[in-house]
Design a protein around this motif. Structure first.
Motif, short mmCIF file in Angstrom:
data_model
loop_
_atom_site.label_atom_id
_atom_site.label_comp_id
_atom_site.label_asym_id
_atom_site.label_seq_id
_atom_site.Cartn_x
_atom_site.Cartn_y
_atom_site.Cartn_z
N ILE A 132 -57.44 -21.18 20.01
CA ILE A 132 -57.53 -19.84 19.40
C ILE A 132 -57.03 -19.85 17.96
O ILE A 132 -56.49 -18.88 17.47
CB ILE A 132 -56.78 -18.78 20.24
CG1 ILE A 132 -55.32 -19.21 20.46
CG2 ILE A 132 -57.46 -18.52 21.55
CD1 ILE A 132 -54.43 -18.07 20.88
N SER A 133 -57.23 -20.98 17.25
CA SER A 133 -56.80 -20.99 15.86
C SER A 133 -57.98 -20.78 14.92
O SER A 133 -59.11 -21.17 15.22
CB SER A 133 -56.07 -22.29 15.52
OG SER A 133 -56.46 -23.31 16.36
N SER A 134 -57.70 -20.16 13.79
CA SER A 134 -58.72 -19.90 12.78
C SER A 134 -58.60 -20.94 11.68
O SER A 134 -57.61 -21.67 11.60
CB SER A 134 -58.50 -18.52 12.16
OG SER A 134 -58.59 -17.56 13.17
N LYS A 135 -59.59 -20.99 10.83
CA LYS A 135 -59.54 -21.85 9.64
C LYS A 135 -59.55 -20.97 8.41
O LYS A 135 -60.50 -20.19 8.28
CB LYS A 135 -60.75 -22.77 9.62
CG LYS A 135 -60.86 -23.59 8.32
CD LYS A 135 -62.08 -24.46 8.28
CE LYS A 135 -62.12 -25.24 6.97
NZ LYS A 135 -63.23 -26.16 6.88
N PRO A 136 -58.65 -21.07 7.45
CA PRO A 136 -57.39 -21.74 7.58
C PRO A 136 -56.48 -20.95 8.53
O PRO A 136 -56.81 -19.81 8.82
CB PRO A 136 -56.83 -21.72 6.14
CG PRO A 136 -57.44 -20.51 5.50
CD PRO A 136 -58.76 -20.32 6.17
N PRO A 137 -55.39 -21.49 8.96
CA PRO A 137 -54.72 -22.73 8.55
C PRO A 137 -55.24 -23.97 9.30
O PRO A 137 -54.99 -25.07 8.86
CB PRO A 137 -53.25 -22.48 8.91
CG PRO A 137 -53.33 -21.55 10.08
CD PRO A 137 -54.55 -20.72 9.91
N SER A 138 -55.92 -23.80 10.43
CA SER A 138 -56.43 -24.99 11.12
C SER A 138 -57.78 -25.37 10.50
O SER A 138 -58.29 -24.64 9.65
CB SER A 138 -56.62 -24.69 12.60
OG SER A 138 -55.40 -24.30 13.16
#
Ligand code: XMP
Length: 519
Positions: free
Chosen positions: A508-514
């Motif tokens: 469930i991470s967005s880009k950025p930071p992932s």
């Protein structure tokens, strides 16, 4: 320029913003041909009769310094409507005698609310009184230039939209091209059709015949070689070239063993049986596996896979006589990025190996039939060439393939496990109608084993991570919000059907930071 048949266009002058290409996309999405050029090129530009409007992009520099990027003043005397965005807005203000200040007090990053002050053609139906927009600036226009009036403001910057109605010159401090600006498309629509009065004539499919003719003319009776991966870009480029020169196109397909399950066979079958391509198949999976043994560093993996791919491609193409051209699926964004207006490069997060652009030593001339198009346009072009939608709507897939989706060291056992899980996931997305709503989805295999229980037995197996993101160009991304029922179903299906996996996670991470990929 490839499109001599274009009668009207919008010129976008790129001052180096990360999102300039989105301006060109928005304009083309509205059915109008747009072209991006650098401030340097505009100085030599002479052919203004087809230009119905000019857009000045944002950019990282500041007009408050004596030496700043600009445009030749004569573009303002051609009676061509002009829209400045962010830096472009400040540049217009500066040229017309306004004042720009750099100040921490006035800077705005991210969401901002603009408030209407006056009516304007540019903002027709855009807001009743307020609107959410996206900003990214430290400099602000603080004194209105001569003959301009204020259309909208925010709490921090009083001159967020300005216009000179008589000369048809407009400036907006925010970025209407990014999706975070609510209804930003309307700003472009108003500019194009109410202000520039340009006609809706751009249609990708209608370029097909012209593109095929161009290839015929360029290549003549020579042979063209192409690395066919089955991705959208190489497939559409190859299909166009094949329409032009038939058997003189020779495709090389290198099986790295790092593709999705059955993908290699499927691509071969389609292009060989359906389109009757001349294809040379190379099975190199054992070689890739050997070179990748015990390698867990992501950048090392990328380098090994990239270098081996080129080596095999070069070796095989040397066996074919009389090749003059190398086909590549280069897209318009690649061209824009490689001729950055500022010369600066954004810092490298990951080295992206792609099949395209690599065999420099081979001394071949390039055929790049897609270099004026955006990805969405390439999909439309593919459809109009009769390409199966399984390929034209395929999600992007990285050159190093599953090599960077098996975290840590790669073994044939892990490849098999991942291929099965990924296959179930992607099929389920397609069956549930979600595949087309997602920009990119994949399964990855994590290098950790955890305990589970199946029946009465204890298991100790790998963990599978699922990723699905929405995005426009891969530069930023949000995770896809699956309904719980889908997550329940897919987790269950993978654990029950893939031997070697007993746990499924959703990223469930967005880009950025992932980033989109894990490695
Ligand atoms: P990241 O992980 O950088 O990915 O957020 C952005 C997009 O680029 C793709 N990607 C690659 N493509 N070679 C490629 O050809 C690579 O090494 C590579 N790494 C990432 C990724 O799949 C996503 O579409």
């Amino acid at each position: 320029m490839q499109f001599q048949n274009i009668k009207e266009k919008i010129l976008i002058i790129d001052f180096g913003s990360q999102v300039t290409k989105l301006i060109a996309r928005r304009v083309r999405d509205l059915g109008v041909y747009s072209e991006i050029i650098t401030p340097k090129d505009i100085k030599q530009f002479r052919n203004f009769e087809k230009v119905k409007g000019i857009i000045l992009s944002g950019g990282p520099s500041t007009v408050t310094k004596d030496k700043h990027q600009s445009v030749p003043k004569n573009i303002f005397s051609k009676k061509i409507p002009i829209l400045g965005i962010c830096y472009g807005h400040q540049l217009i203000a500066k040229i017309y005698g306004g004042k720009i200040r750099s100040s921490k007090k006035r800077r705005e990053f991210g969401r901002a609310i603009i408030i209407k002050k006056n009516n304007s053609l540019l903002t027709k139906n855009f807001f009743n009184s307020k609107k959410n927009v996206w900003m990214s600036h430290e400099d602000a226009v603080v004194k209105l230039p001569k003959n301009f009036r204020a259309i909208a403001y925010t709490q921090s910057s009083k001159l967020t939209i300005i216009e000179n109605r008589k000369e048809n010159i407009y400036g907006v401090q925010f970025h209407p091209e990014v999706t975070h600006t609510e209804n930003g498309k309307l700003i472009f629509k108003n500019f194009l059709f109410l202000i520039c009065k340009i006609k809706k004539k751009w249609n990708v499919s209608s370029q097909k015949i012209r593109l095929i003719q161009d290839i015929k003319q360029k290549v003549g009776n020579h042979k063209v070689i192409c690395a066919l991966s089955g991705g959208v870009d190489s497939s559409v480029a190859a299909l166009l070239i094949h329409k032009a020169i038939k058997k003189n196109l020779i495709c090389i397909m290198v099986d790295t063993g790092l593709m999705r399950k059955d993908e290699f066979k499927y691509t071969f079958k389609i292009f060989k049986n359906k389109y009757n391509f001349n294809i040379k198949l190379i099975n190199a999976s054992h070689l890739f596996l050997r070179k990748l043994k015990n390698i867990s560093n992501p950048e090392k993996k990328r380098k090994i896979i990239g270098a081996l791919f080129i080596k095999i491609f070069e070796r095989e193409s040397k066996k074919i006589k009389n090749i003059k051209f190398l086909a590549q699926g280069t897209l318009y964004p690649d061209i824009i990025e490689s001729r950055s207006s500022t010369g600066s490069k954004t810092s490298k997060i990951k080295s992206h190996h792609n099949v395209g652009g690599l065999p420099k030593k081979m001394n071949l001339k390039l055929v790049e039939p897609l270099k004026e198009f955006f990805k969405d346009e390439v999909r439309v072009l593919g459809n109009s060439l009769g390409l199966t939608r399984n390929i034209s709507y395929k999600h992007p897939f990285p050159g190093p393939g599953l090599g960077i989706r098996i975290i840590g060291n790669i073994t044939s056992e892990k490849i098999k496990i991942l291929q099965e899980a990924d296959y179930i996931y992607i099929n389920e997305l397609k069956n549930s109608g979600l595949y087309k709503k997602i920009w990119q989805a994949y399964a990855a295999l994590l290098p950790i084993k955890t305990v589970g229980v199946m029946g009465d037995s204890r298991t100790y197996e790998y963990t599978c991570l699922l990723r699905a993101v929405t995005s426009e160009d891969g530069m930023t991304a949000d995770y896809f919000n699956f309904p719980k029922t889908f997550l329940d179903k897919i987790s269950n299906k993978i654990v029950n059907n893939v031997k070697g996996i007993n746990r499924v996670l959703y990223d469930i991470s967005s880009k950025p930071p992932s980033t989109i990929e894990l490695e």
